[in-house]
Structures are given as structure tokens and as C-alpha cells.
Motif scaffolding. Structure first.
Motif, PDB file in Angstrom:
ATOM      1  N   GLN A 259      46.558  98.155  23.828  1.00 54.50           N
ATOM      2  CA  GLN A 259      48.226  97.517  23.754  1.00 54.50           C
ATOM      3  C   GLN A 259      49.734  97.932  24.411  1.00 54.50           C
ATOM      4  O   GLN A 259      49.570  99.922  24.516  1.00 54.50           O
ATOM      5  N   VAL A 260      50.567  97.689  24.433  1.00 52.16           N
ATOM      6  CA  VAL A 260      51.146  98.361  25.686  1.00 52.16           C
ATOM      7  C   VAL A 260      52.747  97.680  24.673  1.00 52.16           C
ATOM      8  O   VAL A 260      52.860  96.662  23.836  1.00 52.16           O
ATOM      9  N   LEU A 261      54.296  98.418  25.026  1.00 53.70           N
ATOM     10  CA  LEU A 261      55.213  98.232  24.471  1.00 53.70           C
ATOM     11  C   LEU A 261      55.483  97.899  25.452  1.00 53.70           C
ATOM     12  O   LEU A 261      56.344  98.239  27.292  1.00 53.70           O
ATOM     13  N   LEU A 262      56.629  96.789  25.736  1.00 51.68           N
ATOM     14  CA  LEU A 262      57.158  95.908  26.817  1.00 51.68           C
ATOM     15  C   LEU A 262      58.387  96.008  26.509  1.00 51.68           C
ATOM     16  O   LEU A 262      58.569  95.361  25.481  1.00 51.68           O
ATOM     17  N   ILE A 263      59.485  96.411  27.371  1.00 49.69           N
ATOM     18  CA  ILE A 263      60.947  96.758  27.207  1.00 49.69           C
ATOM     19  C   ILE A 263      61.315  95.764  28.285  1.00 49.69           C
ATOM     20  O   ILE A 263      60.995  96.320  29.815  1.00 49.69           O
ATOM     21  N   GLU A 264      61.558  95.120  28.316  1.00 47.22           N
ATOM     22  CA  GLU A 264      62.596  93.861  29.215  1.00 47.22           C
ATOM     23  C   GLU A 264      63.587  93.703  28.991  1.00 47.22           C
ATOM     24  O   GLU A 264      63.965  92.917  28.293  1.00 47.22           O
ATOM     25  N   ALA A 265      64.622  93.716  30.144  1.00 45.34           N
ATOM     26  CA  ALA A 265      65.430  92.874  30.740  1.00 45.34           C
ATOM     27  C   ALA A 265      65.921  91.832  31.356  1.00 45.34           C
ATOM     28  O   ALA A 265      65.421  91.724  32.434  1.00 45.34           O
TER      29      ALA A 265
END
Length: 296
Positions: A259-265
Motif C-alpha cells: 500500500q501507499v499513501l497518495l497526497i494529490e493536489a
């Protein structure tokens, strides 16, 4: 026999009276110690008074139907107040809780010609604000909201770069994660968006999502959205050749293998959206905030 009964009654009165006096004294002392001095304002029927708070308004309670109040449109920290009854003679009140965890009390009187119509508590200063307010603990934060606000403010002002390898660089935009901090079961994510072009980047929203990094085409079942508990600043456009930063607060979590955390702008009316990928190894290296020096 009659004198004997009177004697016992007098003894009972003497035994009970001191205890009652002490109990009343203790109760009075406790209430006086905990008093929060209220602000005094005047309102009228034909005009609206406005109060500007240092932070967004979370809760408002009115003491009577003599007054009406609500947040101003598109302004989270501005409260509109006016009389709903002409020339009411009895004093009333209202209370406000703001997003920074402060409780304010106001005593309200009617006046045909109020001396003031606008009040700015945001410029009153911390000393004055603390005299007329009290800390409130929000359930979702797990600690006084004022402490959370101070931690976020200090992180923002310090502007340290704790992480150097988590960033996205495309279309003249650079999106980076500057630091991950942890305190009392909460993560503090410090992010930065830099615009190297002269075309403004209108930030539509920023999301935090747990996703399976092995799957190229993501679906709803393969993602889990995380809702930030709060952010230090509102979303602002990143104008040409400028940089904007923010602090986001989330509950502590970890990622499983793969798993990975995605921080999207996301850009509004544009396709220059940026995404950061955060691994579990990055999360578990979050810096503790226990020794952080707060600016009081």
C-alpha cells in the motif's frame, strides 16, 4: 422534657450550620474562579453588527429569541448579529466556539444607535483573547484545539525541510512533502506547492488516499479516502513564481505491504495536478512534537 428537646435541636443546628456555610463558601469560590468575562455589545433592529473572530466559527448558541445570528456568507470567521425584536429591554447573551478551540461569551443589550457596529477580535491579541475566552477540547482532536493550533502554527513558522525525496515535479509545478510529525495519535503533514511558471495554479482540493501501488488502474475498492481533521490554512491559489504551504492533521494510521499513501493536489480547470507517494517506512519515521517550542 420540653427543655431537653430544645437543647437537642439547638445542638443539631450548631452541628449542621457550619458545614452548610463551608459547603456554600467552597461552591462560591469555585464558580468565581472559573468565570469567563463576557464581551458586551449593543445591537439594533435595522442594522447588522459583525464580529470577526481569529478562527472559523464552529458553534453558536443564542440566549433568547430577541437576537438572531449566523455566519456571513463565504466567511467562516465572521458572525452577523442583529435584534429580531425592536427595543427589547432585557439583557440577553450568546456564546461562540471557534475552530481554534476558544469559547467566547457575549452580553447583549438593545440600542437604537449602537456606538459600534463592527468588532475585530482577530486583532485583539492573545492576552486580551485569553481573558475573555477558554479552551475547548474537541472529541476528534483528543487534546485542546488551541494546543493543536499552536503546534500547526509553530510547524508552519519554522518551515523546516525534514524530508527531501518525496516530491512531484511536472508542468512547471513542484509538489513536495516537507515533513511528517506525530503527536498524541495525530499526524501533521507539512506540504508545499511551488509554481515556477507565470500561470496561476488554482488549487481545487487536496486529497489523502490509501491505494494499492501494484494496481495501475485504481478503483473504489482499491482506495480508501482519509479525511483530514483540519488544515492550518485555507486552500489558496499559487500565483506565478510563488510558493504556498500548509499543514494537514490526520489520525495516525499505518500501511500494509503493497500500500501507499497518495497526497494529490488538483488544479481547478486545469491538468497540472500533482501527486505524492508516501510509503509506510516514511510514516513510521514521523518526528515527535513533544519537544517542539511553542510560540505562546
Amino acid at each position: 422534657m420540653k427543655n431537653l428537646c430544645i437543647h437537642y435541636v439547638l445542638r443539631l443546628i450548631l452541628m449542621v450550620s457550619p458545614l452548610s456555610t463551608i459547603a456554600q463558601a467552597k461552591q462560591t469560590e469555585t464558580l468565581e474562579f472559573g468565570t469567563i468575562p463576557a464581551y458586551s455589545i449593543e445591537v439594533t433592529y435595522d442594522k447588522t453588527s459583525h464580529i470577526i473572530f481569529p478562527s472559523g466559527i464552529r458553534y453558536v448558541d443564542l440566549g433568547s429569541d430577541y437576537i438572531v445570528a449566523d455566519k456571513a456568507a463565504d466567511a467562516e470567521n465572521v458572525l452577523r448579529v442583529k435584534a429580531s425584536v425592536k427595543e427589547f429591554t432585557e439583557e440577553t447573551n450568546f456564546s461562540v466556539i471557534t475552530e481554534d478551540g476558544q469559547f467566547y461569551g457575549f452580553n447583549v443589550c438593545y440600542s437604537n444607535l449602537p456606538a459600534e457596529m463592527s468588532y475585530n477580535l482577530a486583532t485583539a491579541g492573545r492576552a486580551v483573547s485569553r481573558k475573555h475566552s477558554a479552551d475547548v477540547q474537541f472529541e476528534e482532536l483528543g487534546s485542546p484545539a488551541s494546543l493543536t493550533g499552536l503546534l500547526m502554527e509553530t510547524l508552519y513558522r519554522n518551515n523546516k525541510k525534514e524530508i527531501r525525496n518525496i516530491k512531484s515535479d511536472s508542468y512547471g509545478m513542484t509538489f513536495r512533502l516537507k515533513g511528517i510529525y506525530v503527536h498524541q495519535g495525530k499526524y501533521y503533514f507539512h506540504i508545499e506547492l511551488e509554481n515556477d511558471t507565470y500561470v496561476p495554479f488554482e488549487t481545487d482540493f487536496i486529497t489523502f488516499t490509501i491505494a494499492d501501488r501494484k494496481v495501475a488502474k485504481r478503483t473504489v475498492m482499491q482506495q480508501k479516502a482519509l479525511d483530514p481533521l483540519r488544515s492550518y490554512r485555507p486552500l489558496l491559489p499559487v500565483h506565478g513564481q510563488t510558493t504556498e504551504r500548509n499543514i494537514y492533521l490526520l489520525d495516525v494510521f499505518t500501511l500494509s505491504e503493497g500500500q501507499v499513501l497518495l497526497i494529490e493536489a488538483y488544479e481547478k480547470n486545469g491538468d497540472r495536478s500533482q501527486v505524492l507517494k508516501v510509503k509506510n517506512s516514511d510514516l513510521v519515521r514521523a518526528k515527535p512534537l513533544e519537544k517542539l517550542k511553542l510560540k505562546l
